[in-house]
Scaffold this motif. Sequence first.
Motif, PDB file in Angstrom:
ATOM      1  N   PHE A  30       0.853  -1.179   0.000  1.00 41.50           N
ATOM      2  CA  PHE A  30       0.000   0.000   0.000  1.00 41.50           C
ATOM      3  C   PHE A  30       0.891   1.232   0.000  1.00 41.50           C
ATOM      4  O   PHE A  30       1.398   1.644   1.037  1.00 41.50           O
ATOM      5  CB  PHE A  30      -0.912   0.001   1.230  1.00 41.50           C
ATOM      6  N   ARG A  49      -5.802   4.819 -25.066  1.00 45.41           N
ATOM      7  CA  ARG A  49      -6.251   4.627 -23.683  1.00 45.41           C
ATOM      8  C   ARG A  49      -6.842   5.907 -23.104  1.00 45.41           C
ATOM      9  O   ARG A  49      -6.608   6.245 -21.948  1.00 45.41           O
ATOM     10  CB  ARG A  49      -5.110   4.174 -22.777  1.00 45.41           C
ATOM     11  N   ARG A  62      -8.230   1.351  -2.075  1.00 40.07           N
ATOM     12  CA  ARG A  62      -7.882   2.331  -3.105  1.00 40.07           C
ATOM     13  C   ARG A  62      -6.447   2.162  -3.563  1.00 40.07           C
ATOM     14  O   ARG A  62      -6.135   2.164  -4.734  1.00 40.07           O
ATOM     15  CB  ARG A  62      -8.078   3.745  -2.573  1.00 40.07           C
ATOM     16  N   ASP A  63      -5.551   2.007  -2.623  1.00 40.33           N
ATOM     17  CA  ASP A  63      -4.137   1.884  -2.962  1.00 40.33           C
ATOM     18  C   ASP A  63      -3.850   0.622  -3.748  1.00 40.33           C
ATOM     19  O   ASP A  63      -3.048   0.611  -4.665  1.00 40.33           O
ATOM     20  CB  ASP A  63      -3.295   1.853  -1.675  1.00 40.33           C
ATOM     21  N   ASN A  64      -4.471  -0.460  -3.343  1.00 35.53           N
ATOM     22  CA  ASN A  64      -4.117  -1.748  -3.929  1.00 35.53           C
ATOM     23  C   ASN A  64      -5.187  -2.770  -3.570  1.00 35.53           C
ATOM     24  O   ASN A  64      -5.067  -3.491  -2.589  1.00 35.53           O
ATOM     25  CB  ASN A  64      -2.756  -2.186  -3.371  1.00 35.53           C
ATOM     26  N   ARG A  80      -6.053  -5.511  -4.894  1.00 33.70           N
ATOM     27  CA  ARG A  80      -5.610  -6.905  -4.956  1.00 33.70           C
ATOM     28  C   ARG A  80      -4.931  -7.321  -3.660  1.00 33.70           C
ATOM     29  O   ARG A  80      -5.144  -8.405  -3.134  1.00 33.70           O
ATOM     30  CB  ARG A  80      -4.641  -7.000  -6.126  1.00 33.70           C
ATOM     31  N   PRO A 113      -5.707  11.888  -6.457  1.00 33.10           N
ATOM     32  CA  PRO A 113      -6.315  10.570  -6.242  1.00 33.10           C
ATOM     33  C   PRO A 113      -5.859   9.487  -7.208  1.00 33.10           C
ATOM     34  O   PRO A 113      -5.705   9.730  -8.385  1.00 33.10           O
ATOM     35  CB  PRO A 113      -7.812  10.859  -6.437  1.00 33.10           C
ATOM     36  N   VAL A 148      -7.249   6.286  -8.879  1.00 34.53           N
ATOM     37  CA  VAL A 148      -8.586   5.732  -9.069  1.00 34.53           C
ATOM     38  C   VAL A 148      -8.512   4.323  -9.616  1.00 34.53           C
ATOM     39  O   VAL A 148      -7.502   3.906 -10.171  1.00 34.53           O
ATOM     40  CB  VAL A 148      -9.426   6.618 -10.026  1.00 34.53           C
ATOM     41  N   PHE A 155      -9.074   1.729 -12.137  1.00 32.93           N
ATOM     42  CA  PHE A 155      -9.352   1.657 -13.570  1.00 32.93           C
ATOM     43  C   PHE A 155      -8.564   0.529 -14.193  1.00 32.93           C
ATOM     44  O   PHE A 155      -7.523   0.750 -14.798  1.00 32.93           O
ATOM     45  CB  PHE A 155      -8.980   2.989 -14.228  1.00 32.93           C
ATOM     46  N   GLU A 159      -8.789  -1.138 -16.860  1.00 32.06           N
ATOM     47  CA  GLU A 159      -8.524  -1.191 -18.298  1.00 32.06           C
ATOM     48  C   GLU A 159      -7.219  -0.529 -18.696  1.00 32.06           C
ATOM     49  O   GLU A 159      -6.580  -0.946 -19.653  1.00 32.06           O
ATOM     50  CB  GLU A 159      -9.634  -0.497 -19.099  1.00 32.06           C
ATOM     51  N   THR A 160      -6.862   0.532 -17.966  1.00 33.77           N
ATOM     52  CA  THR A 160      -5.651   1.205 -18.401  1.00 33.77           C
ATOM     53  C   THR A 160      -4.408   0.478 -17.956  1.00 33.77           C
ATOM     54  O   THR A 160      -3.307   0.789 -18.347  1.00 33.77           O
ATOM     55  CB  THR A 160      -5.582   2.643 -17.861  1.00 33.77           C
ATOM     56  N   GLU A 198      -1.960   0.493 -16.265  1.00 40.34           N
ATOM     57  CA  GLU A 198      -0.966   1.166 -15.419  1.00 40.34           C
ATOM     58  C   GLU A 198      -1.650   1.677 -14.170  1.00 40.34           C
ATOM     59  O   GLU A 198      -2.792   2.052 -14.201  1.00 40.34           O
ATOM     60  CB  GLU A 198      -0.375   2.403 -16.120  1.00 40.34           C
ATOM     61  N   ARG A 199      -0.895   1.753 -13.104  1.00 42.20           N
ATOM     62  CA  ARG A 199      -1.406   2.392 -11.920  1.00 42.20           C
ATOM     63  C   ARG A 199      -1.153   3.876 -12.048  1.00 42.20           C
ATOM     64  O   ARG A 199      -0.107   4.313 -12.434  1.00 42.20           O
ATOM     65  CB  ARG A 199      -0.658   1.890 -10.690  1.00 42.20           C
ATOM     66  N   VAL A 200      -2.171   4.658 -11.697  1.00 38.19           N
ATOM     67  CA  VAL A 200      -1.963   6.094 -11.708  1.00 38.19           C
ATOM     68  C   VAL A 200      -1.263   6.456 -10.417  1.00 38.19           C
ATOM     69  O   VAL A 200      -1.831   6.396  -9.347  1.00 38.19           O
ATOM     70  CB  VAL A 200      -3.319   6.829 -11.790  1.00 38.19           C
TER      71      VAL A 200
END
Lengths: 261, 299, 335
Positions: A92, B35, C188-190, C192, C315, C317, C319, C321-322, C324-326
Motif C-alpha cells: 500500500f 487509452r 484504493r491503494d491496492n 488486490r 487521487p 482511481v 481503472f 482497463e488502463t 498502469e497504476r496512476v
Amino acid sequence: MSEFLLEIEGLRKAFGALVATNNVTLNVRVGETHALIGPNGAGKTTLVGQLTGEITPDAGRIRFAGRDITGLTTAERARLGLARSFQITSIFPSFSAEGNVALAVQATEPHSFRFWHPAEQIQRLREPARKLLADVGIAPLAQRTAAAMSHGQHRQLEIAMALATRPSMLLLDEPMAGLGTEESRAMSALLGGIKGRRHTILLVEHDMDVVFQLADRISVLVGGRVVASGSPDEIRNHSEVRIAYLGEDEDEFAGALNAQG
Amino acid sequence: MTLALLAEQLFNGVQFGMMLFLMAVGVTLVFGIMRVINLAHGSLFMIGGYFLMAALAWTRSYVLAIPLAFVMAALVAVVLEVIVMRPLYRRGPLDQVLATFGLTLFFNEAVTVIWGREPIPLMVPQLLAGSVEIIPGGAYPVYRLAITGVAIVAGMLLYFFITRTRVGALIRAGSDNREIVAALGVNIGLLYTLVFVLSAMLAALAGIMMGPLLSVEPGVGDPVLITTLVVVVIGGIGSVRGALVGALMVGIFDTLSRVLIPIAISTNATSALVNMAIYLLMAVVLLFSRTGLFAAHRG
Amino acid sequence: MKLGRRELLLLILLAIAVVLPPRLGIYYVRFATQIAIYGMAALSVDLLLGYTGLITFGQAAIFGVGAYAAGMLIVSGFTNAFIAWPLAILASMLATLVIGALSLRTRGFQFIMVTLAFAQMLYYFAQSLRNWGGDDGFSTRRRNDLGFLSLENHETFYYVVLVLLVLVCWLTFRLVRSEFGMVILGIRDNERRAAAIGFPPYPYKLAIFVIAGGIAGLAGALMANHAKFVSPSVLSWQLSGELLAMVILGSANSLIGPILGAAFFLAFRDMLSDYTEHWMLFFGPLLVARVLLMRNGIWGTLIRATSGGETPREPKVDFPETGERVAAAKPEAGV
C-alpha cells in the motif's frame, strides 16, 4: 489426511489453445518447506493464481487444511490462513511501513466495520506491526512511507505483511526477485528463520541456492505439468528435470548442482 | 401495429444504430489505442451539425457545404488533439474524464455564443427529399435510407482501411503495443493524431447527417454521447466489432421500445420506461458478461 | 490538540464562514448557504473519489433523492426537520444501497457508465412524476423547522447548515482515520493486496458508498429547503460532473478541498454571470487548465504555500482497463 496442509488435485487451466496448468497434483505437508521450481513459462504464475483464487481452474480441486477451497475468493482463503507474498511488489504505497503491516494485522479481526477510533492509535494493531518490522529487519523504517522505500525493503515488507496475518501457510512468490547479493543473503537468512519457526511454506523460486538450502521437498513444473516431486537429492538426479533445465538454463542448474555438490 | 409500421421502425432502428456505430467506433478506437476516454465526443457530433448549418448558410449548396463542414471539423479536431488530448495520453482516467467534460461545457457554450440558444432546423437536401415504398403501404424517407447507406459504406471503408492498409496495420499494432510501434521508427504522435482526427471525423459525419433530422442546438450531442457510451459498454470497450453489434442492438432496441412500450403499457411512467430501456439492456448485458460482448483482451 | 498549520488554516476558514456572510448582507448569506450545501455534496463525492478511488457520475442523483424526499415530506405535512431530514438521509442511503449493490460489481469504465445509467433512470423517473410537477418540479412553499425554531430566516438557516457541514466534516474526518477508513484507503491503494490479506473489497466499498450517499442525501434535503423548490434538474448528470469538477478544483482526497472547490465554482459562476451569461465559456477551459497544468487544487496549493510539504495526494482511481497504476503526486507521511 491431516499431514497435508495443502492438497492440489488434478488442477487444469487452459487459455484458448495454451494449457497453462495440465493436470497438476501436488501436496504440501504441515510444517514443511516445499519449493516449486520450473523454467520460465512453465505455468508457475498461473498455478499461484489458482491457489490464491485470482484465477478459476477449469478442472481439479484444491484442499486446504482438509477443506475444499476451490470456489473461495482470495479474501476468504486469506482468512482461512493462506497468506502470500507477491512476486512483483504489491504493497500500500501511501501507507507507512508500519501502517502496511498494521493493516495486515487488522485483517485478522472478524471485521473492520469500526468507524470511530483512529487506527493509528490502536496499539493492538501497531505493536505487533512494529515487532514484525523488527523481525524482518526494517524496524527503523516504520514511519517511512512505503512508496519511498527501496526494492529490497519492499521485499522485506512483503514478508512482514504475509506473516502479520498469522497464517497456517505461506505462499512466497519469488521473494528473492530483483535482490542484490547482500540483500539476497539477508532475505535467505530471513526465510531460514521463518522455516525454523516451523511455518508451512510453499516457495516459488528461481534462485537455486535458496531452494536447495531450504526446501524439504521440491516439485518441478515444466510446461504446466509436475514432472518430478521429491527430496532435493532426488530432484538433483532426476533425468527429466535435468533435460528440462538444461534446455532452458543450463548454467543455473549446473551451477546450483555444483554449489550443493 | 401494422407490418408497415413495424418495418418502418426497424429501418429507423438500423439507421439510428448506424449513426451510433459511427460515434461508438470513434470512442472505442481512441480508447483502444490511446487509452483515453473522450467525453467530448458528443461535442464533435454537435459541431458537425453546426458547421454544416454554417456552411450551408454561406454556400447555399449541399454539395459545397458538406466537404466544407468536414474541413472545418477536421481543423477543430487537430487543434483539440494537439492542445488537449496529447497531454491526456499520459494521464489517468480521472484527468481524462474531467478535462473532456470541461471541453463539453466549453463547446456547448461556444456554439451558444456564436449561434444562440435556439434550435436551428436544417432542410433535407432536395435530391434526397421524398420517400420510397420499402414495403407495400409503407413510405419511407429517402434521406434516412441514404444516411444509413453512407454509414454502412463508411464502416466498410474503415474496415478496409484498418485491415488492408499499412497505416491500418500500424493502428492495430499500436493498440496492442505502443512501445514496439514507436521502436519501429513510426511517428507515434502522428499516428495518434490520425486516429483521433479519424474518430472526430466519424462523429462529425454522424452530426452532419443527423443535422436535418434533429436540428442543431446547444447540447444536442449530450444524449447522443451517453447513448454512445452505453453502446461501447455493451459492445466491449476497445472492440470495433463490439461497436457495430452494440450499436445495432441499442439502435433497434431503443427505437422499438419507444414505439412498443407505450402500446403495451399506458401509465405515467411510460416515458420514463422508454428512456430507461437502453440502460436496462446494458444492465442485462453486463450481467451476462462483465466486460461487454466483445471485450478486447488487453495484456 | 496540536495546532499545526493545517488546523490553523481550517480555523481561519471557519471563522470567515461564521463572521463574514451576515456582514455582507442577505444575498451573501444565501450564497454562503449554497456553498455549504454544494460543499457537502462535493465532500461526499470526494469520499468516493479521493478516498476510495471510485469515479461516479451518479452522486447528483442521490442528492436529488434527498431533495425530493425532503420536498415531498414538507408538502405532505412532515415539517419537523428532526423527522424529515433523517428520513431523507434514509431514503438516499436505501437508493445508494440498491445502486451500489449492482454497480460495485463492475469496475473502471463500466462502473462510471453503470452509475451514470442509474442516475439517468432516477432522472427520467423524477420527470415522470406528474403529481410532483414532472419536468417542472414543485415548490415546497416553506422550509422544515426544528420544532421550536423556524428556519425561514435565512441567517438562522445558514447557521444550521453550517453546523451540519462542520459536523459532517468532523465525522468523515474520524471515519477516514478509523479502522474502516484504513481498509478503504487500502482498497484504493491496492485492491488486490487488500483482498490478499483478507479484506473482501465489496462489502467495504458498498459501505462507504452508502455513507457517501447519506451525506449527499442530507445535502439534497438542505437544498430543497434552501430553494423551497425541487425539480428533476437537481438529478442531472451534468451536476454530477460539476461536483467532480468541484472536488478536483479544490483538491481531492482532502474533505475540505471539495468545499473550497464548491466555493470557487459558485463564486466564479456568480461573478462572471454579472458580465456575461456565457460564463461556462471560461469555466470549461479553466477546468481543462486545472487538470492539465496544475498539480494541486486550491487546498493543496494553500497547504503548500503555508508549509511547503505534505500536500494531499492526487487521487489514485480504480481503472483496470488502463493497466498502469496512476501514481500519486507525492507520498504523504504518517499513516
